[in-house]
Design a protein around this motif. Sequence first.
Motif, PDB file in Angstrom:
ATOM      1  N   UNK A 189       0.638  -1.178  -0.151  1.00 11.77           N
ATOM      2  CA  UNK A 189       0.208   0.164  -0.042  1.00 11.77           C
ATOM      3  C   UNK A 189       1.291   1.089   0.029  1.00 11.77           C
ATOM      4  N   UNK A 190       1.707   0.965   0.156  1.00 16.54           N
ATOM      5  CA  UNK A 190       2.921   2.604  -0.372  1.00 16.54           C
ATOM      6  C   UNK A 190       3.133   2.596  -1.682  1.00 16.54           C
ATOM      7  N   UNK A 191       2.731   1.874  -2.202  1.00 23.68           N
ATOM      8  CA  UNK A 191       3.063   2.873  -3.808  1.00 23.68           C
ATOM      9  C   UNK A 191       2.392   3.301  -4.440  1.00 23.68           C
ATOM     10  N   UNK A 192       3.451   4.267  -4.832  1.00 19.57           N
ATOM     11  CA  UNK A 192       1.654   5.935  -5.353  1.00 19.57           C
ATOM     12  C   UNK A 192       1.584   5.288  -7.186  1.00 19.57           C
ATOM     13  N   UNK A 193       2.666   5.018  -7.854  1.00 16.26           N
ATOM     14  CA  UNK A 193       1.720   4.947  -9.067  1.00 16.26           C
ATOM     15  C   UNK A 193       2.913   3.027  -9.484  1.00 16.26           C
ATOM     16  N   UNK A 194       1.955   2.644  -9.933  1.00 18.36           N
ATOM     17  CA  UNK A 194       1.832   1.215 -10.421  1.00 18.36           C
ATOM     18  C   UNK A 194       2.054   2.383 -12.800  1.00 18.36           C
ATOM     19  N   UNK A 228      -1.377   3.160 -12.828  1.00 15.65           N
ATOM     20  CA  UNK A 228      -2.474   3.340 -11.368  1.00 15.65           C
ATOM     21  C   UNK A 228      -1.914   4.756 -10.797  1.00 15.65           C
ATOM     22  N   UNK A 229      -2.506   5.869 -10.251  1.00 16.41           N
ATOM     23  CA  UNK A 229      -2.248   6.528  -9.657  1.00 16.41           C
ATOM     24  C   UNK A 229      -2.694   6.612  -8.272  1.00 16.41           C
ATOM     25  N   UNK A 230      -2.052   6.380  -6.552  1.00 19.82           N
ATOM     26  CA  UNK A 230      -2.839   6.652  -5.261  1.00 19.82           C
ATOM     27  C   UNK A 230      -3.557   8.155  -6.191  1.00 19.82           C
ATOM     28  N   UNK A 231      -5.761   7.976  -5.340  1.00 18.71           N
ATOM     29  CA  UNK A 231      -6.240   8.926  -5.498  1.00 18.71           C
ATOM     30  C   UNK A 231      -5.732  10.420  -4.803  1.00 18.71           C
ATOM     31  N   UNK A 232      -4.945   9.920  -3.532  1.00 19.76           N
ATOM     32  CA  UNK A 232      -5.086  10.818  -2.113  1.00 19.76           C
ATOM     33  C   UNK A 232      -3.874  11.672  -2.779  1.00 19.76           C
ATOM     34  N   UNK A 233      -3.434  11.162  -3.931  1.00 18.21           N
ATOM     35  CA  UNK A 233      -1.754  12.199  -3.952  1.00 18.21           C
ATOM     36  C   UNK A 233      -2.448  12.358  -4.859  1.00 18.21           C
ATOM     37  N   UNK A 234      -3.085  12.623  -6.257  1.00 20.80           N
ATOM     38  CA  UNK A 234      -3.915  13.910  -6.474  1.00 20.80           C
ATOM     39  C   UNK A 234      -4.492  14.655  -5.996  1.00 20.80           C
ATOM     40  N   UNK A 235      -5.135  14.569  -4.944  1.00 23.06           N
ATOM     41  CA  UNK A 235      -6.093  14.995  -4.387  1.00 23.06           C
ATOM     42  C   UNK A 235      -5.226  16.598  -3.186  1.00 23.06           C
ATOM     43  N   UNK A 236      -4.098  15.854  -2.537  1.00 23.44           N
ATOM     44  CA  UNK A 236      -3.614  16.351  -1.548  1.00 23.44           C
ATOM     45  C   UNK A 236      -2.243  17.383  -2.353  1.00 23.44           C
ATOM     46  N   UNK A 237      -2.056  16.733  -4.023  1.00 25.33           N
ATOM     47  CA  UNK A 237      -1.474  17.872  -4.272  1.00 25.33           C
ATOM     48  C   UNK A 237      -1.907  18.464  -5.710  1.00 25.33           C
TER      49      UNK A 237
END
Length: 341
Positions: free
Chosen positions: A118-123, A174-183
């Motif tokens: 679950x630490x993967x930001x993007x694959x 595939x990108x973590x949604x939280x990363x997109x919204x937070x930044x």
Amino acid sequence: MLLKENKIPLLSIIIPIYNVEKYLVKCVSSVLDQNYQNIEVILVDDGSPDNCSQICDDFAKKDNRIKVIHKENGGLSDARNVGIRAATGEYLMFLDSDDYWEGDIHLGNIAAILEKDQSIDTILFRCKHLYSPENKIYDRNSLVPSTNSIKDPNLKLIEMIKHGSQSSSACLRAVKRELILKNNIFFVKDLIGEDSDWFIHLCLVVKKQIEYPKAFYVYRQNRDGSITSEINKKTFSDQLYIIDKWTKIIDNNNYEDNLKLAMRGFIAYLYCILLLKLSKLSEVNFELFYDEINKRKKILKYSLNNKSVFIKYMVKLLGMKYTIKLVGFIYIYIEKFRKRN
């Protein structure tokens, strides 16, 4: 097909839709036929003038994993942004509505990787190219080395840019949604080349990325009416905007040295793509853009990608104008060779 009860989807697949009635069923079906079910599929009907609206609603009636959003036309970036805001999945994926996924096992494989770590930001994954009108699929991924053994994300990025495996396409990850919204990593509306702008922003905040070394995304090339097939004044002005914008940001911020090296290398690659586009123009239109291109040629000193390095040395040896013509001839030769084979 039912989503697991009360479970947040792992993956939200966002499909912007406009005037693709001919391709839409194949596109959406290629997602629904995957062997992994914990997903939501967000169909963003961007005011499509054809029968796409009805096709979307028909899909939604048959499968409750599908959300349909009907909106006024705002362009690809706007449709993607609407999809991002509507998504609830832990990771986001994008699929253009004239493209499709090949095979039915890949989403399950990607999900297994993400669920395990679950630490993967993007694959990242790779694509094949489907050329019109000959309708042939080309897979050029066999010689691209994997970088999964490299742990440092910036060194990994450098290697991927060197070998051309780091595509800027939003559709190939595939990108973590939280990363997109937070930044606040959204697509710039009405910008041609929005993926490149979005990609650079993403790279500046990603801490862990890995590769899924299979090519299953099938990307239609040379489709009539495709935005990417057009070369005009806005194409150049928007690409120059992206190059200038991120060069300034990277130069004026205290990013880690290897990250700066990677991003400058990618910007040099974008610059070389612009040279290729310039080679396709008539002599009159060529002169309209040449000065703006030429005065930014110092960007080439940061070249990492093999093609960019070649162009850098050709500019030193032949000058800018002759290099642009050479690049054009090489491209024409490659296209003729591809069509013969």
